[in-house]
Enzyme design. Sequence first.
Site, PDB file in Angstrom:
ATOM      1  N   GLY A  42      35.592  15.637  63.202  1.00 35.49           N
ATOM      2  CA  GLY A  42      37.034  15.851  63.194  1.00 35.49           C
ATOM      3  C   GLY A  42      37.707  15.051  64.303  1.00 35.49           C
ATOM      4  N   TYR A 149      21.385  20.962  55.761  1.00 30.41           N
ATOM      5  CA  TYR A 149      22.705  21.468  55.345  1.00 30.41           C
ATOM      6  C   TYR A 149      22.536  22.594  54.318  1.00 30.41           C
ATOM      7  CZ  TYR A 149      27.563  21.154  53.586  1.00 30.41           C
ATOM      8  OH  TYR A 149      28.863  21.411  53.207  1.00 30.41           O
TER       9      TYR A 149
HETATM   10  P1  NAD Z   1      34.738  17.740  58.200  1.00 29.08           P
HETATM   11  O1  NAD Z   1      33.517  17.042  58.641  1.00 29.08           O
HETATM   12  O2  NAD Z   1      35.993  16.951  58.053  1.00 29.08           O
HETATM   13  O3  NAD Z   1      35.072  18.978  59.154  1.00 29.08           O
HETATM   14  C1  NAD Z   1      34.116  19.673  59.884  1.00 29.08           C
HETATM   15  C2  NAD Z   1      34.712  19.965  61.252  1.00 29.08           C
HETATM   16  O4  NAD Z   1      33.781  20.745  62.004  1.00 29.08           O
HETATM   17  C3  NAD Z   1      34.969  18.697  62.065  1.00 29.08           C
HETATM   18  O5  NAD Z   1      36.249  18.755  62.647  1.00 29.08           O
HETATM   19  C4  NAD Z   1      33.874  18.716  63.121  1.00 29.08           C
HETATM   20  O6  NAD Z   1      34.212  18.016  64.290  1.00 29.08           O
HETATM   21  C5  NAD Z   1      33.705  20.215  63.333  1.00 29.08           C
HETATM   22  N1  NAD Z   1      32.407  20.604  63.903  1.00 29.08           N
HETATM   23  C6  NAD Z   1      31.178  20.182  63.535  1.00 29.08           C
HETATM   24  N2  NAD Z   1      30.245  20.762  64.296  1.00 29.08           N
HETATM   25  C7  NAD Z   1      30.897  21.594  65.160  1.00 29.08           C
HETATM   26  C8  NAD Z   1      30.482  22.455  66.212  1.00 29.08           C
HETATM   27  N3  NAD Z   1      29.182  22.593  66.507  1.00 29.08           N
HETATM   28  N4  NAD Z   1      31.415  23.136  66.896  1.00 29.08           N
HETATM   29  C9  NAD Z   1      32.735  22.995  66.601  1.00 29.08           C
HETATM   30  N5  NAD Z   1      33.185  22.176  65.631  1.00 29.08           N
HETATM   31  C10 NAD Z   1      32.284  21.488  64.916  1.00 29.08           C
HETATM   32  O7  NAD Z   1      34.366  18.460  56.817  1.00 29.08           O
HETATM   33  P2  NAD Z   1      35.253  19.322  55.815  1.00 29.08           P
HETATM   34  O8  NAD Z   1      35.191  18.687  54.502  1.00 29.08           O
HETATM   35  O9  NAD Z   1      36.568  19.619  56.415  1.00 29.08           O
HETATM   36  O10 NAD Z   1      34.375  20.661  55.737  1.00 29.08           O
HETATM   37  C11 NAD Z   1      34.758  21.849  56.402  1.00 29.08           C
HETATM   38  C12 NAD Z   1      33.805  22.972  56.004  1.00 29.08           C
HETATM   39  O11 NAD Z   1      33.843  23.169  54.596  1.00 29.08           O
HETATM   40  C13 NAD Z   1      32.349  22.693  56.376  1.00 29.08           C
HETATM   41  O12 NAD Z   1      31.759  23.873  56.820  1.00 29.08           O
HETATM   42  C14 NAD Z   1      31.740  22.259  55.057  1.00 29.08           C
HETATM   43  O13 NAD Z   1      30.369  22.551  55.003  1.00 29.08           O
HETATM   44  C15 NAD Z   1      32.530  23.080  54.062  1.00 29.08           C
HETATM   45  N6  NAD Z   1      32.552  22.436  52.748  1.00 29.08           N
HETATM   46  C16 NAD Z   1      33.339  21.360  52.500  1.00 29.08           C
HETATM   47  C17 NAD Z   1      33.305  20.760  51.255  1.00 29.08           C
HETATM   48  C18 NAD Z   1      34.166  19.596  50.900  1.00 29.08           C
HETATM   49  O14 NAD Z   1      34.028  19.052  49.800  1.00 29.08           O
HETATM   50  N7  NAD Z   1      35.093  19.165  51.726  1.00 29.08           N
HETATM   51  C19 NAD Z   1      32.434  21.240  50.259  1.00 29.08           C
HETATM   52  C20 NAD Z   1      31.626  22.335  50.578  1.00 29.08           C
HETATM   53  C21 NAD Z   1      31.698  22.939  51.817  1.00 29.08           C
END
Ligand code: NAD
Length: 334
Positions: A42, A149
């Site tokens: 992020g 994951y």
């Molecule tokens: P993204 O990578 O844009 O966002 C993830 C965020 O988590 C980032 O801002 C990152 O810096 C932060 N992060 C990672 N590790 C961290 C930690 N240890 N402590 C604090 N912050 C941390 O991804 P996204 O698409 O926004 O996904 C958000 C959530 O939704 C995730 O948990 C992901 O598994 C879930 N998800 C997303 C999708 C999708 O299609 N976008 C599908 C299934 C699940």
Amino acid sequence: MKDAGQKKILVTGGAGFLGSHLCERLLGEGHDVLCVDNFYTGSKRNVKHLHDSTSFELVRHDITFPLYVEVDEIYNMACPASPVHYQNDPVQTTKVCVHGSINMLGLAKRVKAKILQASTSEVYGDPTVHPQPESYCGTVSPIGPRACYDEGKRCAETLFFDYRRQYNLPIKVARIFNTYGPRMHPDDGRVVSNFIVQALTGKPITMYGDGSQTRSFCYVDDLIEGLTRLMATPDDFTGPVNIGNPAEATILELAEKILAITGSKSELVFRPLPEHDPKRRQPDLTLAREKLGYSPKVGWDEGLEKTAAYFDEILSTGRFDAMRRIHPERRVAT
Ligand code: NAD
Ligand code: UDP
Ligand code: UDP
């Protein structure tokens, strides 16, 4: 004066793609939002526009370490979501799913907060049941490159349900299917952002395998609507519940659609299919419809056009290069 319905809400991973849209939505509803992020994938840029609000607070913190704050609700979104990024440091990926969830559940238990887990369709692995209902237990390799994951998220679900059984914690588990939209990182590595960036810059479209594998893509606004509806359900509804869009397409069809929308002449180049890449994926939304009154509203054309317009804007204003400097070692799109 504080409104009676105003809550203090923690969004972990709030500076990521989905998290930033969620923070925006919750602020718009009049809540106090505490956004916690370690900026692994992020960026402060994603929430810069929210700083004008005195109800918004951003804290740099890694949730694999304990966090002591006072909140009413927690959306646990922290975790890299793109295969490229979650496989870059697989041990950290498992840690954020497991240690991170334990910490956020411990926090929820201490302050008696309601907590929602951003789980994933990846808990179904390479599914043998189609479309996937919540009752399907999945076909997941515990040792493959996606396991950090997939198994991490499965263990997180286990922890959520054990905190529920052991401590009667109010939990919600959302199984999110492939979601796209503005604020995906240009080097996110997922298919929609890769193809749009490649199409807009005239680079080859990187098709993994023959492109016959399917996904069902959901526009971000619909997904956020589903998450907030889930959080608002009575305590006896925990999920897991699928949230996404059931419109299924092959990756080849996605490429053709993006080329048409962007008017790009990029060629397709075929690359090997990554190991354990699921062959098809489509949410069964029966439960979401019944319990949340949820149905996605934004179709492909509208969603992809908005997303392409976002990437076009960051490319034409020079923000693209600045954003790419963040993760030079994990660049993927071009
Ligand atoms: P993204 O990578 O844009 O966002 C993830 C965020 O988590 C980032 O801002 C990152 O810096 C932060 N992060 C990672 N590790 C961290 C930690 N240890 N402590 C604090 N912050 C941390 O991804 P996204 O698409 O926004 O996904 C958000 C959530 O939704 C995730 O948990 C992901 O598994 C879930 N998800 C997303 C999708 C999708 O299609 N976008 C599908 C299934 C699940
Ligand atoms: N924790 C936290 N914030 C809190 C309360 C707990 O980060 O406000 C973390 C703490 O590190 C603890 C974990 O959550 O190890 C699990 O808490 P729990 O109370 O479930 O178990 P404990 O390990 O304290 O027995
Ligand atoms: N994919 C592709 N080219 C890319 C990126 C991804 O063909 O540049 C494929 C990938 O192999 C998978 C699908 O698109 O079959 C969706 O990939 P993504 O990483 O977006 O999500 P996930 O595999 O986690 O569903």
